[in-house]
Design a protein around this motif. Structure first.
Motif: not given
Length: 135
Positions: A74-75, A110-118, A122-123
């Motif tokens: 996931y990262g 991409n902000p969406i991908i960065r959100f899920f990386e963090n 949740l993902y």
């Protein structure tokens, strides 16, 4: 190799076959193969390099076709997959290592991908929800 009083030897260090790199949030399949000198069934223990493990698998025949399992990272980063095999008498092979990476790419800035990386939990929850809804 170790030789024990009854002449039993542990299985060979597992061979890991799979991709060397990939993208985060996508499952990748790896194949683990170990040969036991006494042709006993073997089980595999896998550390994925991201804090997740696959506990000892069910026993399966020694050699090909081995054991296949998919894993998702996931990262972005470099991961060391470690595996060892155990025969049905409990004798364990040495560890083997395999490198896998999810390199940084412009398309993933991409902000969406960065959100899920963090927020990897949740993902995972969203994945489970979508599977339940079969979306």
């Amino acid at each position: 190799m170790y030789c024990f009083g009854d002449g039993n030897l542990p299985p060979s260090t597992p061979n890991i076959d799979g991709p060397l790199k990939g993208l985060p949030f996508i499952p990748y399949t790896f194949k683990f193969t170990s040969i036991d000198p006494a042709i006993e069934n073997v089980s595999y223990y896998i550390e994925w390099g991201d804090g997740e493990t696959t506990d000892w698998t069910a026993y399966r025949p020694s050699g090909s076709p081995g054991y296949s399992e998919s894993h998702t990272w996931y990262g972005i980063g470099k991961y060391t997959i470690k595996a060892k095999a155990k025969d049905s008498n409990g004798l364990e092979s040495p560890w083997t290592e395999y490198s896998f990476s999810t390199p940084r790419s412009r398309i993933y800035d991409n902000p969406i991908i960065r959100f899920f990386e963090n927020h990897p939990l949740l993902y995972k929850m969203l994945q489970l929800l979508f599977r339940q809804l079969q979306i």
